[in-house]
Design a protein around this motif. Sequence first.
Motif, PDB file in Angstrom:
ATOM      1  N   TYR A  82       0.859  -1.231   0.025  1.00 10.74           N
ATOM      2  CA  TYR A  82       0.030  -0.078  -0.082  1.00 10.74           C
ATOM      3  C   TYR A  82       0.660   1.262   0.086  1.00 10.74           C
ATOM      4  O   TYR A  82       0.720   2.219  -0.627  1.00 10.74           O
ATOM      5  CB  TYR A  82      -0.940   0.036   1.260  1.00 10.74           C
TER       6      TYR A  82
ATOM      7  N   PHE B 238       0.457   7.970   6.589  1.00  8.37           N
ATOM      8  CA  PHE B 238       1.452   7.285   5.887  1.00  8.37           C
ATOM      9  C   PHE B 238       2.762   6.950   6.573  1.00  8.37           C
ATOM     10  O   PHE B 238       3.334   5.809   6.421  1.00  8.37           O
ATOM     11  CB  PHE B 238       1.982   8.298   4.791  1.00  8.37           C
TER      12      PHE B 238
ATOM     13  N   SER C 189       1.700   2.349  -3.345  1.00  8.16           N
ATOM     14  CA  SER C 189       0.776   2.970  -4.071  1.00  8.16           C
ATOM     15  C   SER C 189       0.276   4.323  -3.529  1.00  8.16           C
ATOM     16  O   SER C 189      -0.509   4.963  -4.441  1.00  8.16           O
ATOM     17  CB  SER C 189      -0.324   2.060  -4.352  1.00  8.16           C
ATOM     18  N   ILE C 190       0.550   4.650  -2.579  1.00 11.04           N
ATOM     19  CA  ILE C 190       0.022   6.071  -1.972  1.00 11.04           C
ATOM     20  C   ILE C 190       0.981   7.080  -2.378  1.00 11.04           C
ATOM     21  O   ILE C 190       2.139   6.919  -1.954  1.00 11.04           O
ATOM     22  CB  ILE C 190      -0.207   6.083  -0.575  1.00 11.04           C
ATOM     23  N   ASN C 191       0.731   7.980  -3.238  1.00 13.93           N
ATOM     24  CA  ASN C 191       1.617   8.901  -3.616  1.00 13.93           C
ATOM     25  C   ASN C 191       0.931  10.416  -3.320  1.00 13.93           C
ATOM     26  O   ASN C 191       0.220  10.985  -3.617  1.00 13.93           O
ATOM     27  CB  ASN C 191       1.748   9.111  -5.145  1.00 13.93           C
ATOM     28  N   LEU C 192       1.708  10.817  -1.844  1.00 11.82           N
ATOM     29  CA  LEU C 192       1.141  12.029  -1.214  1.00 11.82           C
ATOM     30  C   LEU C 192       1.854  13.322  -1.768  1.00 11.82           C
ATOM     31  O   LEU C 192       1.192  14.388  -1.484  1.00 11.82           O
ATOM     32  CB  LEU C 192       1.340  12.080   0.108  1.00 11.82           C
ATOM     33  N   MET C 193       2.801  13.127  -2.609  1.00 13.16           N
ATOM     34  CA  MET C 193       3.615  14.564  -2.881  1.00 13.16           C
ATOM     35  C   MET C 193       2.915  15.302  -3.830  1.00 13.16           C
ATOM     36  O   MET C 193       3.042  16.576  -3.633  1.00 13.16           O
ATOM     37  CB  MET C 193       4.772  13.769  -3.854  1.00 13.16           C
ATOM     38  N   VAL C 194       1.760  14.946  -4.680  1.00 19.56           N
ATOM     39  CA  VAL C 194       1.146  15.713  -5.518  1.00 19.56           C
ATOM     40  C   VAL C 194       0.247  16.401  -4.581  1.00 19.56           C
ATOM     41  O   VAL C 194       0.168  17.880  -4.861  1.00 19.56           O
ATOM     42  CB  VAL C 194       0.376  14.964  -6.311  1.00 19.56           C
ATOM     43  N   MET C 195      -0.376  15.714  -3.749  1.00 15.36           N
ATOM     44  CA  MET C 195      -1.112  16.515  -2.572  1.00 15.36           C
ATOM     45  C   MET C 195      -0.409  17.792  -1.778  1.00 15.36           C
ATOM     46  O   MET C 195      -0.845  18.882  -1.813  1.00 15.36           O
ATOM     47  CB  MET C 195      -1.864  15.838  -1.722  1.00 15.36           C
TER      48      MET C 195
ATOM     49  N   GLN D  74      11.227   8.785   2.430  1.00 14.83           N
ATOM     50  CA  GLN D  74       9.752   9.319   1.688  1.00 14.83           C
ATOM     51  C   GLN D  74       9.001   9.879   2.661  1.00 14.83           C
ATOM     52  O   GLN D  74       8.457  11.283   2.432  1.00 14.83           O
ATOM     53  CB  GLN D  74       9.008   8.123   1.181  1.00 14.83           C
TER      54      GLN D  74
ATOM     55  N   SER E 202      -3.134  12.801   6.414  1.00 14.82           N
ATOM     56  CA  SER E 202      -2.620  11.502   5.654  1.00 14.82           C
ATOM     57  C   SER E 202      -1.154  11.531   5.903  1.00 14.82           C
ATOM     58  O   SER E 202      -0.882  10.427   5.697  1.00 14.82           O
ATOM     59  CB  SER E 202      -2.695  12.468   4.268  1.00 14.82           C
TER      60      SER E 202
END
Lengths: 351, 351, 351, 351, 351
Positions: E75, E253, E78-84, E285, E249
Motif C-alpha cells: 500500500y 503514511f 501506491s500512495i503518492n502524497l507528494m502531489v497533494m 519518503q 494523511s
Amino acid sequence: MRPLTNLVTAWESNKTFGENFSIMLRWKRSVYKLLWKHMLIYFLVYILLSIIDQFILHENGKRNFRAMAEHCSRYSGSINLMVMLGFFTSTAMQRLFSMQTTVPGTAKSITIFISSLKPDLLEGAMIIEQFARWQLLAWVLTFRLVCRPLRKIYPDLKSLEATGLLTPEERGIMEDPDQTKQSTPCVLVVFDWMLLLLKETFIQKRYFNESNYLKNVDTLMAFKKSCGNVIKFATQNISPALVQAVVLSVYCFGCITVMARMFSKEDAPISSAFISYVPVLPAMQFFIYFAWLCFGKAALDPFGDDEDDIDVPQMVKLHIENAERLKGLYGMHLEKVFPNLPQKHYNSAPV
Amino acid sequence: MRPLTNLVTAWESNKTFGENFSIMLRWKRSVYKLLWKHMLIYFLVYILLSIIDQFILHENGKRNFRAMAEHCSRYSGSINLMVMLGFFTSTAMQRLFSMQTTVPGTAKSITIFISSLKPDLLEGAMIIEQFARWQLLAWVLTFRLVCRPLRKIYPDLKSLEATGLLTPEERGIMEDPDQTKQSTPCVLVVFDWMLLLLKETFIQKRYFNESNYLKNVDTLMAFKKSCGNVIKFATQNISPALVQAVVLSVYCFGCITVMARMFSKEDAPISSAFISYVPVLPAMQFFIYFAWLCFGKAALDPFGDDEDDIDVPQMVKLHIENAERLKGLYGMHLEKVFPNLPQKHYNSAPV
Amino acid sequence: MRPLTNLVTAWESNKTFGENFSIMLRWKRSVYKLLWKHMLIYFLVYILLSIIDQFILHENGKRNFRAMAEHCSRYSGSINLMVMLGFFTSTAMQRLFSMQTTVPGTAKSITIFISSLKPDLLEGAMIIEQFARWQLLAWVLTFRLVCRPLRKIYPDLKSLEATGLLTPEERGIMEDPDQTKQSTPCVLVVFDWMLLLLKETFIQKRYFNESNYLKNVDTLMAFKKSCGNVIKFATQNISPALVQAVVLSVYCFGCITVMARMFSKEDAPISSAFISYVPVLPAMQFFIYFAWLCFGKAALDPFGDDEDDIDVPQMVKLHIENAERLKGLYGMHLEKVFPNLPQKHYNSAPV
Amino acid sequence: MRPLTNLVTAWESNKTFGENFSIMLRWKRSVYKLLWKHMLIYFLVYILLSIIDQFILHENGKRNFRAMAEHCSRYSGSINLMVMLGFFTSTAMQRLFSMQTTVPGTAKSITIFISSLKPDLLEGAMIIEQFARWQLLAWVLTFRLVCRPLRKIYPDLKSLEATGLLTPEERGIMEDPDQTKQSTPCVLVVFDWMLLLLKETFIQKRYFNESNYLKNVDTLMAFKKSCGNVIKFATQNISPALVQAVVLSVYCFGCITVMARMFSKEDAPISSAFISYVPVLPAMQFFIYFAWLCFGKAALDPFGDDEDDIDVPQMVKLHIENAERLKGLYGMHLEKVFPNLPQKHYNSAPV
Amino acid sequence: MRPLTNLVTAWESNKTFGENFSIMLRWKRSVYKLLWKHMLIYFLVYILLSIIDQFILHENGKRNFRAMAEHCSRYSGSINLMVMLGFFTSTAMQRLFSMQTTVPGTAKSITIFISSLKPDLLEGAMIIEQFARWQLLAWVLTFRLVCRPLRKIYPDLKSLEATGLLTPEERGIMEDPDQTKQSTPCVLVVFDWMLLLLKETFIQKRYFNESNYLKNVDTLMAFKKSCGNVIKFATQNISPALVQAVVLSVYCFGCITVMARMFSKEDAPISSAFISYVPVLPAMQFFIYFAWLCFGKAALDPFGDDEDDIDVPQMVKLHIENAERLKGLYGMHLEKVFPNLPQKHYNSAPV
C-alpha cells in the motif's frame, strides 16, 4: 543597440535545422558545466562499487551486496522527486519573474522630476544633478543589500564616494552620529534627502505647477516601494529549511541510485558488463533531479555572480550612463538637435 | 474586419460534429508537421534494431540484446518526464500570456498626444507627424532586438531610413559620435527626442492645458516600460541550461525507448511481429514528451518565424497604418465625416 | 433580479443532503451529455473485440490476440496522461478566468461620458445617443470577430443596420473606399468616430470642465484595450498543434485501453465474463481523460454555442438595454424620481 | 477587536507543543465531520463484502469473488486521481482567493462621498443617509444573487423594506412597471439612483470642488465593477459538468477500492482477518481524494451556509454598523472628540 | 544598512565551492531542527518492531507480522502524497508571497500627509505627530489581530498606552460606552480619528491645495484596505479541515511505512540486518512529506514566533523609528542638512 545584441545572440542561433542538437552541444551556460563535477564523482563511485562486487567480494559478500542493491533499486523506483522539484522550481521561478517586472528603475522618477521643473531655471542643472545622483545612490544602496558582487565592488561608503555617487560631505553626515541615527539604514537617509529636495523645489516655486510636488512625491514613493520589494524578495524568501530539504532529498536519491542495481537472471555477459560499468540509465533520473534543483536554487538568488544571474554591476553602469543622458535633456531643446524642424517658424520666441 | 478574419477561421471549423476528428486530421500548423522528421528516424531505427535482433545476431548476441532491451524497458517505465515537461511548458506559457497582454502599443500614446494639443494649431500636423513616426521607430527598434525576422528586414539604420521611419538627418545624428554616444542604444535616443518634443510643445504652449505635459510624459514612460518588458522577456528568459536539460532528457528517453522491448513469453508470431516492427506504443510516450518540449520552446521564443509565432513584421505594418489613420484625426472634424449631424445646429461657430 | 436568477438556480439545489448524488444524477449541462456518444462506441468496440476473441478466433488467433492485449495492457498502465491534461486544462482555465474579469463593458465609458457633460445641454441627448450607439457598435464588432454565434446573427454590416446599431449613412461611409480604407477593421473606424465626437464635445465646450476631455479619451482607450485583449485571447491562443497533440494522445490512449485486457489465470467464469463484457474499469480512466480534454477545449473557445459557453448574443441584448437606461439618466433628475426628497428644500433653484 | 477575536482563536491554539496532534483531534470544522457519514457506509460495505466472501459464498463463488477483487485491486493501483483533484482544488482555491481580495466594500465609496461634500451643509446628513443606504442596498442585492442564506433572509423587496434598507416609496417605484422596466435587475436601478444623487449634488454645488463629481462617479463605477465580479464568480464558474466528472471519478474509485482486496498467499490468519475486516489502508486513499473533492467544491461556492463559508449575513450586519458610524463622521469634528487638542489655538474660527 | 545585513548573511555563504554541502550541514533554521523529534520516534518504533519480529514473535506470529508488513509495504508504494502536498504547499506559499508584497506600510501615508501641508505652519508638528501616532496605532491594532507574539506584547489598550502609542484620553474614549460603541473594532475608531483629522486640516486650510484633502483620504483608504487584506489573509485562510486532512494523511503514511518491510528471499544476513535496523530508505519518503507539510503550515501562519516567521514586533519597532524620522522632515530644510548647496544662491528668501 549594441549593448543588447550579445544577450540576444544566444537565442538566435537556435532556429536553424538541427536546432535541438545545437542546443544539446553547447558548453557555455550549459547544463554540462553545471553538472560535470557531480557526474564524474557519481560515475566513479558507481564503477567502483561494481568492481568491488565483481572482483573483491566473495560469495557471501556478493549475496549481501546484491540484496542491498535490489533493496535500493526497489526503493529508488518508488521515490518520485520530480513533483517536489517541479513545485519548488516553478514557485521559485514565478517569484523571480514577478520580481523582474517590478524591479525598480531610476529613469522614470528622474524624467518626471526633470519634466516637472520650470524650463528656464538657472539652478535647474544643479538640482537635477543632485536628484539623479541620489536616485542612483538609493538604487545602489538597495542592491548592495541583496547582491553579493555589488557588495564586493562597494564594500563601504568610501567606495561609493570614490565613484562619485556620494560626496565627502554626504558621507560625513551619514557617519556622524549627531546628524544621523546610526541604526537608520543609509538608503532611508538618502530618501529623506530626496524628499527634502522635492520640498525645497516646491517652496522655491521651481515646479511649473504646484501640483507637480505631490506627483513627484508619489513617483518617489513608488520607487521606494519597489526598492523595498527587492529587499523583501531577498530576505523573506523561500525558507532555507525548504532548500535544505530539497537538496538533501536529491543527494539521498543520488546515494540510493548509485547503489541500486538490477541483476539480470539471464546469462548475457556483454549486457551485464554494460549495466555494471556504464551507469547511464540510473544516472539519468538523478541528473534530471539535480539539474532542476540547480535551476530552482538559481532562481532563489538571481543577483549572484553565476553566468545566468542578473548582472547587477553592469546594470549600475547602465543606470549611471542613463542618468547622465537624462540630465542633459533639461538644458537641451529639440531645435538644437534638429535645427531645421518645420514647426520652428511657429515657435513663439527664440529659446 | 477582414484583417482578423483569417486568424479566426482556424478556430471556427472545429465546432461541427466530429470536430475532434477534424482537429486530428489537420496538417497546417499541426503537430505532425512538427514531429514527422523525428518520427521517421525513430521508426527506422526501431525497425532496424528489430531486424538486427531477429536476422543478424546469433544465439549469444540475441541473449545480450534482449537483456539490454529489457533493462531499458524497465528503466523507461520508471522515468516520468511528464511532470517536468508540464512545469516547463506551463511556466513558459504563463510567462508568454502575461507578456502578450502587456505588449506595447503605439496607438494609446499617439491618441493621447493628439488629444492633448490645442485643436487649431497650424503646426499641429507637423509635430504629430514627428511624434507618431518616433513612436513607430521606438517600437521597431525595440522589437528588432528580440525578433529575428524583423532584424532581417531592418538589418541597420539605413533600411529604416528606406522605409521612411527615419530621416537622413536623424540617422546622421545617431551615427555621429559627437552628437550621440555610440554606446547608447538607439531606442533610448529616440525616447529622448520624444521627451524633447513634449517639452517643446509645453514651452510653446501647444497643449490646451499645461497639466497635459506631465500626462504625456507619463504615457510615454509607460510605453517605454512595456518596451523594456519585451526586452527583459527575451533576455532574462528561462535559462538556456534549463532548456538544454529538458531537451537532453527527452532525447535520452527517446534513445532508451527505441531500444526498450518487452518480449512475450508465449508463442504468438503475429503479435510478436507487430510488437517488433510497429513501434506505435513505445513511440507514443516519446512523442507526447517531444511535442510538449516543442510547445515549451515555442513559448520561450514567440517572435520567431514559425507558423505559430507572433507575426511581428505584420504588426509593424498594422502599427504604421494605424498611426497614419490616427494622424488624420487631428485635422478631421465630426461634421466633415457626418455633415448632417443633429447637434450641428447647436455648434457655436463654423469650424 | 430575474435575469440572473436562473443562472444561479443551477448551483442552488446542490446544498441539500445527498448533494453529491444529485450532482451525479443531473443530465442538463452534464458530463454524460458530453461523453455518451464516445462511451457508446467505446463499449461496443470493447464488447465486439471480446466476442471476436472468444467465439471467432481459433487457438492460434487467440494466443496472438491475448499477447497483443497484454502488450497493450502493460503499456496503458505506464502512460499517465493526467499530468499533461491537468496542465493543459488548468492553463486554459486560468487564461479564461483572467479574461473574464477583464472583458470590456460599455457601461463605464457611457456613464463617464454622461457625467462629464454640462447638465443642461439641449443637444445632450443627441450626442449621448450617438456615443452610446457607437460604444455598442464597437462592442458588437469586437465580439463578432471571436464569437461564431454572434457572427451568424450579424453576418455583415447590413444586419447591424437592421438592428439600428448602424445608420445607413454610417454604413455608406464604411463601405465607400474613398472615405474609409478598405483594409481598416470596421471597429477602428468606429473608435475614430468616438474620438472625433469627444473632440467636438471639447471644442464646443460641452464638458463642464475641460479636463474631462482627456479623462474620456483615457476611458475610451481603456475600453479599446480590453476589446483588443478579447481579440488577442482568441487569436494568440494556445497553439492548435498543442490541442491536436492532446486530442491525439487521449484517442490513442482510448484505442490502447479498448484493446488492453488482463486475463485472470484462475478459472472464474463469472468474473471473466464480467471483465470481458463490462468494461467499466478500463473505460473509467479513459473517460476521466476525455472529460478533462473537453473542459480544456471548452475553456479555449468560451464564445461558442455550447451550453457552458458565455452567451454573447444575450450579453449584446443586456448591453443594449443597459445603454438605453443609462441614456435616460442624462435628462432625469432625482427630484423627478422621488418628488418628496427631504433635501429639496435646500435646492437652489427649480430644475 | 472583539468581533475578530473568535475567528483568530481557531488558529491560535495550534502553536504549542504537539500542535499537529491537537490539529488532528479537533472536531469543530474538522475533516472528520465532513467525512464521517461516507466513512461509515464505506466500512460497512467493505466488511459486508468480506463476510459474504468468507461465510456465504461457496468454492466457486469464492473463486469468482477473488478474481473480481484482484481485478479491482490491480485497476485501483493504476488510477491516480490525485493529480486531477490537485488541479481541480487549487484552481478553485486560487479563483476564490483572488475573489476574496476584490470583494466589494461599501466603506470606501461612502467615505469618499462624505469627504467630497462641503463641510457645513445643512442638508448634508440627509443626502449622506440616502447615499449610504443605497450603497448598502446595492451590496445586499448583489450578494442576494450569489448567497443562498442571504436569499433566505431577504426573499423579496418587502423583507428589505422591513429592515429599513428600502423605503416604501422606493419599493413602489421598483415594482411599478411604468417607472421601472421589470426586466431590469433591481441592483441596476439602485445604481441609477446613486448616479442621479451624485449629479444632483453636483448641480446643487454641494461638492467643495466640481472635480469631486467625476471622482465619485469613478469610485461608484469601481464598486459596481466589483459587484459585477462577484456575480461573475458565481455564474461563470467552473462548469457543473467538470464538478460532476470529478465527483463521479471519486465515487467510482471508492466503489472499486471497496471491492479491491489483495489476498496474501501465506497462511497468516490474524493478518488476513485484519486485512479483511479493518479496511484502513484501502479507505485511506479514497478519503484523501474525497476530502480534496470537498475542499474544491467548498471553494466553488463560498457563500453557502457551511461552517467554513464566508458568513455573508454577518457581513451585512457589519456593513450596516459601519455605514452608521461613517455617517456620524460628517457632522463630527475632531475638537468635539478631543476637546483639548494642542492645535486648537491655531484654528481659525470656532466650528 | 546594518538592520538588514544579518538577514542577508544567511544567504550569502552559500555561493562558495561545496555550497550544497554547506547548505546540508547547517543547523540553524534547518530542516533537521524541524524534524529531529519525529525522526527519533520514527527510528525507535521501527527498530522496536524489528526486534519484536526477530526476537519475540514465534513462528506463527512472525508469519502474521510479515503478512501485515508486506500488505503495508504494497500500500505504501501506491500512495503518492507528494502531489497533494505539492499543491497544498505551493498554494499556501503563493498566497503568502502575494500577501507579502501588499502588506501595509505606514511610511507612504505619513509622507504624503507631511508633503500635503503648507510648509510653514506653526501647528504642523503637532498634527503630524497625531497623524503618525494614529497610523502606527492602526498598524499595531491590525497586526495584533493576526500575530500572536504581538498580542502577547500588547495584550490590551493599557499596554499600548504604556508605549505611548495611545494617550490616556484616547483610551478613555475607546473604553467609554457612551462615546464608542463597544462592538466597534478599535482599529476602525482610529481610522475615524484620522479621517476627522484630515477633515480638520482641510477646514482649517492647512493643505497647500484643497485637492490634497481627497488625495490623503485616498491614501488612507488604501492603507485601510491593505490592513483589511492582512486580516482576511488570517481569517479567510485555507480551511482548518484541509490542514487537518493533510496532517492526517502524512501521519497515516508514516504509520504505514514504519510497519512496512520488504523481506528479501535470499539468505543475506548483513543486508537483512541493515534493512531491519537502519530504516533510512523507508524514512526518507516520509520525511520528505513531513518537511513539505511543515513548510505549508508555516506559510499559512507567517506571523507566529518561529525562526522563519515574519518578525512583527521588530517591524513595529522599525515603523516607530521610521515615523519618528519622517516627522522630523516637516521642520527640516535641505539647507540645514547641506549648508553649502550650490542652488542656495538662487533661493528666493531665507527660510
